[in-house]
Write a protein that holds these residues in place. Structure first.
Motif, short mmCIF file in Angstrom:
data_model
loop_
_atom_site.label_atom_id
_atom_site.label_comp_id
_atom_site.label_asym_id
_atom_site.label_seq_id
_atom_site.Cartn_x
_atom_site.Cartn_y
_atom_site.Cartn_z
N ASN A 183 -20.06 -0.75 8.73
CA ASN A 183 -20.87 -1.93 8.40
C ASN A 183 -22.24 -1.54 7.88
OD1 ASN A 183 -22.61 -4.32 8.72
ND2 ASN A 183 -20.90 -5.22 9.83
N LEU A 184 -22.89 -0.60 8.58
CA LEU A 184 -24.26 -0.23 8.23
C LEU A 184 -24.32 0.59 6.95
CD1 LEU A 184 -25.59 0.65 11.81
CD2 LEU A 184 -26.23 -1.33 10.42
N THR A 185 -23.32 1.42 6.72
CA THR A 185 -23.34 2.28 5.53
C THR A 185 -22.75 1.60 4.30
OG1 THR A 185 -21.19 3.25 6.11
CG2 THR A 185 -23.17 4.37 6.93
N GLY A 186 -21.95 0.55 4.52
CA GLY A 186 -21.31 -0.13 3.40
C GLY A 186 -20.19 0.65 2.77
N LEU A 187 -19.70 1.68 3.47
CA LEU A 187 -18.61 2.49 2.93
C LEU A 187 -17.32 1.66 2.86
CD1 LEU A 187 -19.15 5.85 4.88
CD2 LEU A 187 -19.58 5.44 2.44
N PRO A 188 -16.68 1.60 1.71
CA PRO A 188 -15.41 0.86 1.61
C PRO A 188 -14.25 1.70 2.15
CG PRO A 188 -15.95 1.80 -0.52
CD PRO A 188 -17.10 2.16 0.41
N LEU A 189 -13.29 1.03 2.78
CA LEU A 189 -12.09 1.74 3.23
C LEU A 189 -11.11 1.85 2.07
CD1 LEU A 189 -11.30 0.14 6.72
CD2 LEU A 189 -12.25 2.39 6.26
N PRO A 190 -10.48 3.01 1.88
CA PRO A 190 -9.42 3.11 0.87
C PRO A 190 -8.35 2.06 1.12
CG PRO A 190 -9.99 5.27 1.74
CD PRO A 190 -10.69 4.27 2.60
N GLY A 191 -7.78 1.52 0.06
CA GLY A 191 -6.82 0.44 0.18
C GLY A 191 -5.70 0.67 1.19
N PRO A 192 -4.98 1.81 1.11
CA PRO A 192 -3.89 2.04 2.07
C PRO A 192 -4.39 2.12 3.51
CG PRO A 192 -3.69 3.49 0.17
CD PRO A 192 -5.02 2.84 0.05
N VAL A 193 -5.57 2.71 3.74
CA VAL A 193 -6.13 2.80 5.08
C VAL A 193 -6.48 1.41 5.61
CG1 VAL A 193 -8.04 3.70 6.47
CG2 VAL A 193 -7.01 5.12 4.69
N ASP A 194 -7.08 0.59 4.76
CA ASP A 194 -7.44 -0.76 5.15
C ASP A 194 -6.19 -1.57 5.51
OD1 ASP A 194 -9.49 -2.92 5.33
OD2 ASP A 194 -8.28 -3.80 3.74
N GLU A 195 -5.15 -1.45 4.70
CA GLU A 195 -3.92 -2.21 4.96
C GLU A 195 -3.24 -1.72 6.24
OE1 GLU A 195 -1.09 -5.04 4.71
OE2 GLU A 195 -2.96 -4.88 3.56
N ALA A 196 -3.20 -0.40 6.44
CA ALA A 196 -2.59 0.14 7.66
C ALA A 196 -3.35 -0.32 8.90
CB ALA A 196 -2.56 1.67 7.59
N THR A 197 -4.69 -0.31 8.82
CA THR A 197 -5.50 -0.76 9.95
C THR A 197 -5.26 -2.23 10.24
OG1 THR A 197 -7.20 0.85 9.28
CG2 THR A 197 -7.84 -0.80 10.90
N ASN A 198 -5.14 -3.03 9.19
CA ASN A 198 -4.86 -4.45 9.37
C ASN A 198 -3.50 -4.67 10.02
OD1 ASN A 198 -6.79 -6.61 8.18
ND2 ASN A 198 -6.94 -4.91 6.73
N LEU A 199 -2.49 -3.89 9.62
CA LEU A 199 -1.16 -4.03 10.22
C LEU A 199 -1.18 -3.74 11.71
CD1 LEU A 199 1.10 -2.39 7.46
CD2 LEU A 199 1.11 -4.79 8.18
N ILE A 200 -1.88 -2.66 12.10
CA ILE A 200 -1.98 -2.33 13.53
C ILE A 200 -2.76 -3.42 14.27
CG2 ILE A 200 -2.91 -0.69 15.21
CD1 ILE A 200 -2.42 1.52 13.22
#
Length: 308
Positions: A183-200
């Motif tokens: 949140n503080l750094t504004g670093l975006p998550l790579p698409g596959p990582v974001d989707e995998a995290t959402n699934l879990i």
């Protein structure tokens, strides 16, 4: 009232299904422990990570929100200790464990799914702000009090070091910390990582509710009726009522007030029992308050939803 029950009943039906499955031998205790490990170490940390990473920090960490909720936590902690000493005639160490049980609400396993069902996923900003500091606040307060009553100078320092080590390796706190970092750094998550995290993360709440029901089979209500009444009364009624009053006086927004009061209205969390067991004090009250408080909260949470 039926609309309110349609929000709360599905949550408690999943808990009841987990309880029934273990009680009737359809699910072993080892299997439900495995589910709890998955939720506590992977799924819920992923949920908290995403919630904190996407949190509007300026709006979420409003001092008025935290003051309304955590002043109630302190009140319940003090009320539990005083009630244990003056009404139950328990020793000071038992009093601290009872106060901790009255203070430590089940903010994640109950608070999040009920708030999400009642007001939608976009309403959870106040909940995530409270959860971000909940374990650290409660454990620091409880451990400090326990070491003070146990006396002996260096005991407090040792206790604080133990809490710091436990929190630094706690998966939930790691999820919160990583979420803050993103949140503080504004670093975006790579698409596959974001989707995998959402699934879990999507598996977190239903799995955790089922596992919570299975875990509750272990916590059989035994004796100490007045202690259980004290803990459940403080956690289910006093905490949300105080939070509602203070939040209204501090002019919280409707969304903040809903999030704070619903979170405060949750039953004692499993950590109430774990804290008591860790110190060997008021263990039966801690365990029974988790079980009975969870059962009662289907009514009290519904009542607070009506108020809100």
């Amino acid at each position: 009232m039926l609309d309110v029950l349609s929000v709360t009943l599905p949550v408690f039906l999943i808990i009841g299904a987990g309880y029934l499955a273990v009680w009737r031998g359809l699910f072993t205790q080892a299997q439900v422990d495995g589910l709890m490990v998955f939720t506590q170490r992977f799924a819920i940390p992923a949920l908290l990570f995403l919630g904190i990473a996407r949190l509007d920090l300026a709006a979420g960490f409003d001092w008025r929100l935290l003051a309304a909720y955590y002043s109630g936590s302190i009140l319940c902690f003090a009320g539990g200790m005083l009630g244990a000493r003056l009404w139950l005639n328990r020793g000071p160490e038992d009093a601290v464990a009872i106060g901790f049980a009255a203070m430590f609400a089940n903010t994640v396993l109950l608070g999040l799914p009920i708030a999400e069902r009642a007001y939608g996923g976009g309403s959870l900003t106040p909940n995530f702000a409270i959860i971000a500091v909940h374990a650290a606040f409660c454990y620091l307060l409880g451990t400090t009090a326990m070491e003070i009553v146990r006396a002996g100078g260096g005991g407090m320092v040792h206790g604080m070091k133990s809490v710091a080590r436990a929190l630094s390796t706690n998966a939930l706190m790691i999820g919160v910390g990583l979420g803050l970092l993103v949140n503080l750094t504004g670093l975006p998550l790579p698409g596959p990582v974001d989707e995998a995290t959402n699934l879990i993360a999507r598996a977190a709440l239903p799995t955790a509710l089922f596992a919570l029901g299975g875990v509750l089979v272990q916590y059989r209500p035994e004796g100490d009726v007045r202690g259980i009444v004290l803990v459940c009364g403080l956690s289910l009624m006093v905490h949300p009522a105080w939070t509602y009053g203070v939040g209204t006086a501090l002019a919280l927004s409707e969304g903040q007030l809903r999030g704070a009061v619903l979170t405060a209205a949750m039953a004692p969390g499993v950590n109430s029992y774990l804290f008591a067991a860790m110190h060997g004090r008021a263990v039966r009250i801690g365990a029974s308050a988790v079980l009975i408080g969870t059962a009662l909260s289907v009514l009290t949470a519904s009542g607070w939803l009506l108020v809100l």
